[in-house]
Design a protein around this motif. Structure first.
Motif, PDB file in Angstrom:
ATOM      1  N   MET A 162       0.846  -1.186   0.000  1.00  9.75           N
ATOM      2  CA  MET A 162       0.000   0.000   0.000  1.00  9.75           C
ATOM      3  C   MET A 162       0.884   1.239   0.000  1.00  9.75           C
ATOM      4  O   MET A 162       1.828   1.351   0.759  1.00  9.75           O
ATOM      5  N   LEU A 194       1.482   5.189   0.619  1.00  4.62           N
ATOM      6  CA  LEU A 194       0.923   6.236   1.446  1.00  4.62           C
ATOM      7  C   LEU A 194       0.889   7.533   0.656  1.00  4.62           C
ATOM      8  O   LEU A 194       1.780   7.814  -0.130  1.00  4.62           O
ATOM      9  N   THR A 195      -0.137   8.314   0.877  1.00  8.23           N
ATOM     10  CA  THR A 195      -0.226   9.577   0.151  1.00  8.23           C
ATOM     11  C   THR A 195       0.298  10.705   1.029  1.00  8.23           C
ATOM     12  O   THR A 195       0.233  10.646   2.246  1.00  8.23           O
ATOM     13  N   MET A 196       0.819  11.722   0.378  1.00  7.68           N
ATOM     14  CA  MET A 196       1.419  12.814   1.116  1.00  7.68           C
ATOM     15  C   MET A 196       0.465  13.993   1.189  1.00  7.68           C
ATOM     16  O   MET A 196      -0.287  14.251   0.259  1.00  7.68           O
ATOM     17  N   GLU A 203       7.074   2.833  -0.320  1.00  2.00           N
ATOM     18  CA  GLU A 203       5.759   3.026   0.279  1.00  2.00           C
ATOM     19  C   GLU A 203       5.631   4.363   0.998  1.00  2.00           C
ATOM     20  O   GLU A 203       4.562   4.697   1.504  1.00  2.00           O
ATOM     21  N   GLY A 204       6.715   5.111   1.070  1.00  2.00           N
ATOM     22  CA  GLY A 204       6.643   6.464   1.629  1.00  2.00           C
ATOM     23  C   GLY A 204       6.754   6.527   3.133  1.00  2.00           C
ATOM     24  O   GLY A 204       6.620   7.603   3.707  1.00  2.00           O
ATOM     25  N   ARG A 205       6.995   5.396   3.766  1.00  2.00           N
ATOM     26  CA  ARG A 205       7.166   5.440   5.223  1.00  2.00           C
ATOM     27  C   ARG A 205       8.497   6.087   5.556  1.00  2.00           C
ATOM     28  O   ARG A 205       8.638   6.739   6.574  1.00  2.00           O
ATOM     29  N   THR A 221       3.360  13.742   8.500  1.00  2.00           N
ATOM     30  CA  THR A 221       2.346  13.842   7.446  1.00  2.00           C
ATOM     31  C   THR A 221       1.865  12.476   6.969  1.00  2.00           C
ATOM     32  O   THR A 221       1.021  12.384   6.107  1.00  2.00           O
ATOM     33  N   LEU A 222       2.441  11.438   7.518  1.00  2.00           N
ATOM     34  CA  LEU A 222       1.972  10.115   7.117  1.00  2.00           C
ATOM     35  C   LEU A 222       0.625   9.835   7.762  1.00  2.00           C
ATOM     36  O   LEU A 222       0.280  10.422   8.788  1.00  2.00           O
ATOM     37  N   HIS A 223      -0.104   8.939   7.158  1.00  2.00           N
ATOM     38  CA  HIS A 223      -1.363   8.548   7.761  1.00  2.00           C
ATOM     39  C   HIS A 223      -1.101   7.892   9.097  1.00  2.00           C
ATOM     40  O   HIS A 223      -0.042   7.320   9.320  1.00  2.00           O
ATOM     41  N   ARG A 271      -3.538  -1.805   7.417  1.00  2.00           N
ATOM     42  CA  ARG A 271      -3.828  -1.439   6.041  1.00  2.00           C
ATOM     43  C   ARG A 271      -4.725  -2.499   5.400  1.00  2.00           C
ATOM     44  O   ARG A 271      -4.667  -3.672   5.791  1.00  2.00           O
TER      45      ARG A 271
END
Lengths: 349, 494
Positions: A1, A3-5, A73-75, B3-5, B10
């Protein structure tokens, strides 16, 4: 998944994933330290750290393959891993960008290696025919590697299809002699390990060149770039650029005496500059100095690579130099030097 | 601020590239498939089922590169060797018929429907799940069999509702003949053919064949510089060669023996003299025939007038015959056929004819998707272990998703089944017995039926919900009650 910023809020903390140990870790710590980013880690067993004086950075320690995934995933917003690991695990994923492909250490190459005894196999295209022979004899040609994707891509582009990948993580060099596989695809730097295990790199079989690289989550990078040239990302990249530019170069200080009978002072300095520039020196400047009690001395300073200095050392001495002193600089930044931050900005924005 | 969820569990995504369909789409899908299957069965093809999971080896034995490079391999869970999701239908069908001795008594016509799974061209993009109907005619090497299969594919698509269809015909036999006629030795020829192909990747054309030939030129370039080549020469006697080998290689590592290595080395030396010229010839020929595409009569005339035509006479003659049969027997006129000799798809798998049927008119068939594709794969059955009987085969597969995309709407010819939900009025044994009696009666009719659950009765009125009392009387929507009564009315046989 993925992640959106949230583009409106600045990223805080900026999470930097780095390998927890090994040569990728050691080299990076060295670079960051030279760049003024000293990592504070309580113990080797702690998987989080901070950077002294750079409070927005949060350092996490992971395995190189996990770093690719977490950045994808942007984590994690930035990560340092081997380019080979990145190429194998990220593929065509657009969520990740390579910020610096070669950090200047951890250099190696992914190659196809065959048993030394296969003197009939000299080029990678030999494998096209050999795999056919195996197939005709009802045998399956086996290739041991932990780089399945890169290996398949490489062979597919050369029309070699009849083989099976034996996925393995370690001691691949043993596989041909044990009959586990016929050939291997593995990393090598000097080639000594291959040779010690009676293996040989195949012509035309270099799959990729690899080194430690800095990657980033594309959306996060865009957000960090938007903070401008004084942002934490810009400052860190500029500092790393400075360290990389200094790497392998020597700050020289050459002292000599003018010889008025031979030619004018300017001609003599021009000759020294010419010699040094011809061997890759930059940032050259000169001044008058007292040399051995003689007021008619000169001193030239500049930056040059070790090999360049060695090549012109004798000519410098022949041209009036009395002493040559070299020290390794920690940082180096010239106005026209490549800026990773500006390049990244032009690509991503 | 982070800024992460927030860290929450998930959602679990489906495997990249796999398909899930809602009821509406699935109904249309099944309708189209059943129409085609019915038509194919009418022509004498029997339906069989083959496993979704195969041993990888089954596909490695013969499947072309287009398939083997895209196999989704799973762990060796059953100690039989690695297994994979089937990447195509044909090999499984042939294996199944060999197992059941289905190829011993003359031609076999079979059909199978199911999903095939392939890694995407870019493997990290996940899978491609493709729902297909596969049709195979095995044990008949004739050109008439080729025509039958092409006509069958064409007819199946017509039945599905594809009104405009263009048949693109090619023949990888032409390329194979061209390479053979260039004088390459058998083993090298086989290797060249196999590598001719980035080629084999589905849908790729002749330019990749030429690229592959260039890779072989690189190989020779290196060979001529090889230290080993310089160290000895082809005139060396075997003994000298062995002595040299022992000096160079004190230990033989790996599965290949010394004699295998030396024998191949000698062959390579011999080859290094002749191969450059052979490859040049093959490349020229491939380039010449690969550029040909157009209506049959035009292409045949051009090939006959060219020197290339004489080198590929066998394949050319069969192709002409095929076009004739399609026209005379099946009414497929030349204007619906395009000869395209640039098709190099599946060169490692197919042995001759390759074809595709496109949605659209004949003017620009290549710009529309190929809805069905196939070809002749003689020899496959032998590779899979057939001992007696003909190993020839020809077949096609229809991609159901592509057919669905090509159809703007699907006319339904089925009425919706009415659903009756029975709910006893109370918990008495009598009410339960009456409900059970009604259930048994309704089972005899083409009607959906089930008992109500608590949720049915708590919700807003559920369509089809019928309450039945202890005495058997019904309460509910008038239309539903009338419907039930009409079903219970005895049929008047007079």
């Amino acid at each position: 998944m993925k992640l959106t910023m949230n583009h409106n809020a600045p990223i805080d903390p900026i999470r930097l994933a780095i390998p927890s140990k090994g040569h990728l870790y050691d080299g990076l710590i060295e670079i960051l330290k030279s760049a003024g980013y000293k990592i504070r880690r309580a113990s080797d067993r702690q998987y989080e750290a901070t950077i002294a004086g750079h409070g927005r950075f949060h350092v996490v320690f992971m395995r190189p393959t996990d770093i690719v995934e977490q950045v994808q995933e942007g984590r994690c917003h930035l990560g340092v891993t081997g380019y080979d690991v990145y190429a194998e695990h990220s593929g065509a994923a657009t969520s990740t960008s390579v910020v610096i492909q070669d950090l200047g250490y951890g250099g190696c190459r992914l190659v196809v290696a065959v048993p030394e005894s296969w003197i009939d196999v000299t080029h990678v295209m030999d494998l096209a025919e050999l795999t056919q022979r195996f197939k005709a004899e009802g045998k399956v040609f086996r290739i041991s590697t932990k780089y399945g994707h890169l290996t398949r891509d490489f062979f597919r582009k050369r029309g070699i299809h009849d083989y099976r990948i034996v996925a393995s993580d370690g001691a691949l060099e043993l596989h041909p002699s044990l009959g586990i596989a016929d050939i291997i695809v593995d990393l090598t730097s000097s080639g000594i390990t291959l040779k010690d295990n009676r293996l040989r790199e195949l012509a035309g079989g270099r799959i990729i060149d690899s080194a430690a690289c800095l990657i980033g989550h594309t959306e996060s990078l865009k957000s960090l770039i938007a903070e401008g040239p004084t942002s934490p990302l810009a400052l860190m990249l500029d500092s790393i650029d400075s360290v990389r530019l200094a790497d392998g170069r020597i700050l020289i200080e050459i002292t000599g005496l003018f010889q008025p009978k031979l030619s004018s002072k300017s001609t003599q300095i021009e000759k020294i500059f010419g010699l040094l520039s011809g061997h890759g020196a930059s940032c050259l400047n000169w001044s008058n100095v007292n040399c051995k009690g003689d007021a008619d001395g000169w001193q030239v300073k500049g930056l040059i690579g070790t090999r360049g200095l060695n090549s012109c050392r004798r000519a410098l001495l022949d041209s009036g130099a009395i002493s040559i002193v070299g020290v390794e600089p920690r940082l180096c930044l010239e106005h026209d030097d490549h800026s990773t931050f500006e390049s990244l900005k032009s690509i991503l924005t | 601020m982070n800024t992460l969820h927030p860290m929450v569990e998930r959602p679990v995504a489906k495997v990249k590239g796999t398909i899930s369909r809602n009821e509406t789409i699935l109904q249309s899908f099944d309708l189209i498939a059943s129409r085609m299957i019915a038509r194919i069965r009418q022509a004498g093809y029997r339906t069989i089922q083959t496993p979704d999971l195969d041993l990888v080896e089954l596909h490695e034995r013969k499947s072309g590169a287009a398939i083997t490079t895209r196999i989704l391999e799973l762990a060796d869970a059953f100690s039989q060797g690695p297994v994979c999701m089937r990447p195509e239908l044909t090999v499984g069908v042939v294996r199944s018929l060999i197992e059941s001795d289905g190829l011993n008594a003359g031609p076999a016509r079979v059909m199978v429907r199911g999903s095939v799974y392939r890694l995407s061209e870019e493997p990290r993009n996940g899978l491609q799940q493709i729902e297909q109907i596969g049709v195979e005619l095995l044990g008949d090497p004739s050109v008439e069999a080729d025509a039958e299969v092409i006509a069958m594919a064409d007819e199946a698509l017509r039945t599905a509702g594809i009104t405009r269809r263009t048949i693109r015909l090619g023949d990888v036999g032409l390329i194979l003949e061209a390479v053979t006629s260039a004088g390459l030795p058998e083993e090298t020829r086989r290797a060249v053919i196999e590598t001719l192909a980035d080629t084999a990747a589905a849908g790729q054309g002749i330019e990749h064949v030429e690229n592959a030939l260039e890779h072989w030129a690189d190989w020779l370039g290196d060979q001529s510089r090889s230290k080993v080549s310089v160290a000895s020469s082809k005139e060396n006697h075997n003994q000298d060669l062995q002595r040299l080998f022992h000096q160079l290689v004190p230990h033989v590592v790996g599965r290949r023996t010394e004699s295998e290595i030396l024998s191949r080395l000698q062959q390579k030396w011999e080859l290094s003299e002749s191969l450059p010229e052979s490859l040049k010839k093959a490349s020229k020929l491939v380039h010449e025939i690969g550029g040909l595409a157009g209506v049959p009569s035009d292409i045949f005339n051009r090939l006959e007038a060219s020197p290339a035509g004489s080198l590929i006479q066998k394949s050319l003659s069969r192709l002409k015959q095929l076009v004739q049969i399609l026209n005379r027997r099946y009414g497929i006129t030349e204007d619906r056929i395009r000869i395209d000799l640039s098709i190099a798809r599946g060169i490692g798998f197919y042995s001759g004819l390759v074809f595709g049927i496109h949605d659209g008119n004949e003017a620009e068939p290549l710009k529309t998707p190929e809805l069905s594709g196939g070809g002749r794969y003689d020899g496959l059955a032998s590779v899979l272990g057939l001992k007696n009987g003909s190993d020839s085969g020809v077949g096609f597969a229809v991609g159901l998703d592509r057919v669905m995309s090509a159809l703007h709407h699907v006319d339904s010819d089925e009425t919706e089944t009415r659903l009756i939900i029975i709910s006893p009025e109370d918990n008495s044994d009598e009410a339960e017995a009456a409900a059970s009696d009604l259930y048994t009666k309704l089972l005899k009719y083409s009607v959906g039926i089930r008992f109500a659950t608590q949720a049915d009765q708590m919700d807003t009125p559920t369509p089809g919900l019928i309450f039945i009392s202890a005495d058997g009387s019904l309460r509910g929507n008038t239309q539903d009650i009338d419907f039930i009564k009409s079903l219970e009315t005895p049929i008047d046989n007079n």
